[in-house]
Design an enzyme around this catalytic site. Structure first.
Site, mmCIF file in Angstrom:
data_model
loop_
_atom_site.group_PDB
_atom_site.id
_atom_site.type_symbol
_atom_site.label_atom_id
_atom_site.label_comp_id
_atom_site.label_asym_id
_atom_site.label_seq_id
_atom_site.Cartn_x
_atom_site.Cartn_y
_atom_site.Cartn_z
ATOM 1 N N ASP A 133 -22.583 -77.042 -18.509
ATOM 2 C CA ASP A 133 -22.564 -76.539 -17.137
ATOM 3 C C ASP A 133 -23.910 -76.770 -16.449
ATOM 4 O O ASP A 133 -24.956 -76.734 -17.103
ATOM 5 C CB ASP A 133 -22.221 -75.036 -17.167
ATOM 6 C CG ASP A 133 -21.746 -74.530 -15.824
ATOM 7 O OD1 ASP A 133 -21.448 -75.361 -14.934
ATOM 8 O OD2 ASP A 133 -21.675 -73.308 -15.645
ATOM 9 N N ARG B 181 -23.731 -84.191 -5.792
ATOM 10 C CA ARG B 181 -23.208 -83.621 -7.041
ATOM 11 C C ARG B 181 -22.873 -84.718 -8.056
ATOM 12 O O ARG B 181 -23.082 -84.559 -9.254
ATOM 13 C CB ARG B 181 -21.942 -82.797 -6.766
ATOM 14 C CG ARG B 181 -22.197 -81.474 -6.072
ATOM 15 C CD ARG B 181 -20.892 -80.695 -5.874
ATOM 16 N NE ARG B 181 -20.284 -80.335 -7.147
ATOM 17 C CZ ARG B 181 -20.637 -79.286 -7.883
ATOM 18 N NH1 ARG B 181 -21.582 -78.475 -7.466
ATOM 19 N NH2 ARG B 181 -20.032 -79.038 -9.024
ATOM 20 N N HIS C 217 -23.567 -85.348 -12.256
ATOM 21 C CA HIS C 217 -22.636 -85.711 -13.335
ATOM 22 C C HIS C 217 -23.124 -86.980 -14.047
ATOM 23 O O HIS C 217 -23.035 -87.080 -15.273
ATOM 24 C CB HIS C 217 -21.223 -85.906 -12.787
ATOM 25 C CG HIS C 217 -20.630 -84.641 -12.229
ATOM 26 N ND1 HIS C 217 -20.669 -83.441 -12.906
ATOM 27 C CD2 HIS C 217 -19.994 -84.380 -11.054
ATOM 28 C CE1 HIS C 217 -20.081 -82.502 -12.176
ATOM 29 N NE2 HIS C 217 -19.676 -83.047 -11.048
ATOM 30 N N ASN D 166 -10.616 -77.586 -13.367
ATOM 31 C CA ASN D 166 -11.419 -78.554 -12.600
ATOM 32 C C ASN D 166 -10.572 -79.431 -11.678
ATOM 33 O O ASN D 166 -11.087 -80.027 -10.738
ATOM 34 C CB ASN D 166 -12.256 -79.455 -13.525
ATOM 35 C CG ASN D 166 -13.449 -78.772 -14.145
ATOM 36 O OD1 ASN D 166 -13.907 -79.136 -15.229
ATOM 37 N ND2 ASN D 166 -13.995 -77.767 -13.472
ATOM 38 N N ARG E 236 -23.459 -72.842 -24.376
ATOM 39 C CA ARG E 236 -23.172 -73.045 -22.958
ATOM 40 C C ARG E 236 -24.483 -73.154 -22.199
ATOM 41 O O ARG E 236 -25.330 -72.253 -22.271
ATOM 42 C CB ARG E 236 -22.343 -71.893 -22.371
ATOM 43 C CG ARG E 236 -22.061 -72.136 -20.884
ATOM 44 C CD ARG E 236 -21.158 -71.111 -20.234
ATOM 45 N NE ARG E 236 -20.833 -71.543 -18.881
ATOM 46 C CZ ARG E 236 -19.658 -71.381 -18.283
ATOM 47 N NH1 ARG E 236 -18.686 -70.777 -18.915
ATOM 48 N NH2 ARG E 236 -19.451 -71.810 -17.047
ATOM 49 N N ARG F 98 -20.128 -66.853 -20.041
ATOM 50 C CA ARG F 98 -18.680 -66.681 -20.197
ATOM 51 C C ARG F 98 -18.130 -67.902 -20.927
ATOM 52 O O ARG F 98 -18.820 -68.911 -21.071
ATOM 53 C CB ARG F 98 -18.006 -66.481 -18.838
ATOM 54 C CG ARG F 98 -18.322 -67.553 -17.821
ATOM 55 C CD ARG F 98 -17.545 -67.330 -16.511
ATOM 56 N NE ARG F 98 -18.055 -68.201 -15.471
ATOM 57 C CZ ARG F 98 -18.801 -67.801 -14.441
ATOM 58 N NH1 ARG F 98 -19.125 -66.526 -14.299
ATOM 59 N NH2 ARG F 98 -19.225 -68.667 -13.545
ATOM 60 N N GLU G 95 -20.542 -68.252 -33.268
ATOM 61 C CA GLU G 95 -21.755 -67.684 -32.689
ATOM 62 C C GLU G 95 -21.926 -68.298 -31.300
ATOM 63 O O GLU G 95 -21.787 -69.516 -31.132
ATOM 64 C CB GLU G 95 -22.977 -68.007 -33.567
ATOM 65 C CG GLU G 95 -22.903 -67.410 -34.960
ATOM 66 C CD GLU G 95 -22.844 -65.884 -34.959
ATOM 67 O OE1 GLU G 95 -23.430 -65.253 -34.059
ATOM 68 O OE2 GLU G 95 -22.181 -65.321 -35.863
HETATM 69 C C1 FPP Z 1 -20.095 -78.718 -15.062
HETATM 70 O O1 FPP Z 1 -21.127 -78.783 -14.099
HETATM 71 C C2 FPP Z 1 -19.790 -80.045 -15.558
HETATM 72 C C3 FPP Z 1 -18.601 -80.670 -15.397
HETATM 73 C C4 FPP Z 1 -17.443 -80.064 -14.728
HETATM 74 C C5 FPP Z 1 -18.391 -82.047 -15.872
HETATM 75 C C6 FPP Z 1 -19.111 -82.409 -17.130
HETATM 76 C C7 FPP Z 1 -18.776 -83.798 -17.470
HETATM 77 C C8 FPP Z 1 -19.669 -84.733 -17.851
HETATM 78 C C9 FPP Z 1 -21.102 -84.459 -18.035
HETATM 79 C C10 FPP Z 1 -19.150 -86.100 -18.190
HETATM 80 C C11 FPP Z 1 -18.733 -86.121 -19.626
HETATM 81 C C12 FPP Z 1 -18.313 -87.439 -20.037
HETATM 82 C C13 FPP Z 1 -17.876 -87.757 -21.280
HETATM 83 C C14 FPP Z 1 -17.442 -89.135 -21.547
HETATM 84 C C15 FPP Z 1 -17.827 -86.775 -22.385
HETATM 85 P P1 FPP Z 1 -20.858 -78.186 -12.663
HETATM 86 O O2 FPP Z 1 -20.497 -79.297 -11.758
HETATM 87 O O3 FPP Z 1 -19.858 -77.084 -12.753
HETATM 88 O O4 FPP Z 1 -22.269 -77.624 -12.318
HETATM 89 P P2 FPP Z 1 -22.580 -76.389 -11.360
HETATM 90 O O5 FPP Z 1 -22.048 -75.155 -12.036
HETATM 91 O O6 FPP Z 1 -24.079 -76.401 -11.297
HETATM 92 O O7 FPP Z 1 -21.925 -76.673 -10.032
#
Ligand code: FPP
Length: 253
Positions: free
Chosen positions: A25, A38, A42, A73, A193, A199, A212
């Site tokens: 996260d 954003r 990612h 999502n 996390r 959470r 854990e």
């Molecule tokens: C949460 O950050 C992250 C995600 C919803 C996407 C995570 C996915 C990747 C990092 C790509 C993974 C790729 C592979 C191939 C495993 P958020 O956008 O919710 O952050 P925020 O809470 O700060 O808005």
């Protein structure tokens, strides 16, 4: 020896977590802090995925489970969903050669049929090409949620009962576990996390019954190898009692 090497050498090799699960996260907040879009968060998050995967494999972790995209999502703005889908397909294609050379086996958990055709084919290709690998198993959770998974298991068991193949009263915890997407895997020992929220967000709810939990305020793109080792050190300092007393655990009962 640098700080990271010192930390790694202080780990108790006999008490390493076998299965580590992660909620990645903070990509969006990281991007906002830097004044980026954003999607840049990612993209940066994928670099952390690369590093954490390599680190896990080097540390001898047997299963690494990453929450890449939850069922919930899908409710994000459609352009962000499309970007994430594109990035996931792009990342898996780009990472595949190195994953194979590190003997990493890719496994997909979730309602994968909902993933758009192009990234889905790349994911299937990566999964199938790595089927022979015997090193770490990398579980990528996509369109995944625990409630979806448990509901799906209930549906499968109810169907078997309706067909007269099992008795409802004979359903055991093992049978439920065998109908989850994680069938055959040990439960996570450690759930990490990032991003400051404390959470579990519909993630592996059945499987983390005795895991854990480690929460860190560090945003996923900033989650360093040192932070990761700190989480494992913290894990090694905990007493896992699985419902027993401390005395029983210490006497190995
Ligand atoms: C949460 O950050 C992250 C995600 C919803 C996407 C995570 C996915 C990747 C990092 C790509 C993974 C790729 C592979 C191939 C495993 P958020 O956008 O919710 O952050 P925020 O809470 O700060 O808005």
């Amino acid at each position: 020896m640098d700080q990271l090497e010192k930390k790694i050498s202080s780990l108790d090799k006999s008490r390493m977590p076998v299965h580590v699960a992660m909620i990645m996260d903070g990509n969006g907040r990281w991007a906002k802090q830097q004044g980026f879009a954003r999607s840049d968060g990612h993209t940066e998050g994928i670099s952390t995925v690369h590093r954490v995967t390599k680190m896990s494999s080097d540390l001898g972790i047997k299963y690494l489970t990453l929450y890449a995209f939850s069922t919930e999502n899908w409710n994000r703005p459609s352009d962000e969903v499309a970007t994430l889908m594109y990035l996931i397909g792009w990342a898996i294609e780009r990472e595949l050669p190195e994953l194979l050379s590190n003997n990493v086996r890719i496994h997909l958990l979730g309602d994968i049929e909902r993933i758009p055709e192009e990234p889905r084919q790349k994911l299937f290709y990566a999964r199938d090409s790595s089927a022979h690998c015997t090193g770490m198993q990398l579980n990528i959770c996509l369109s995944y949620s625990s409630r979806w998974e448990i509901t799906d298991a209930a549906r499968k068991l109810a169907k078997l009962a309706a067909e007269g193949k099992i008795e409802p009263d004979s359903i055991t915890e093992e049978m439920v576990a065998d109908n989850l997407t994680t069938t055959g895997m040990p439960d996570p020992d450690l759930l990490i996390r990032t991003g400051g929220e404390e959470r579990v967000s519909n993630y592996l709810l059945w499987q983390i019954a005795y895991s854990e939990l480690y929460f860190t305020p560090v945003l996923w793109p900033d989650f360093s190898n040192e932070e990761y080792v700190d989480a494992i050190i913290d894990f090694q300092n905990r007493e896992r009692r699985f419902g027993k007393t401390s005395e029983q655990v210490q006497n190995n009962e």
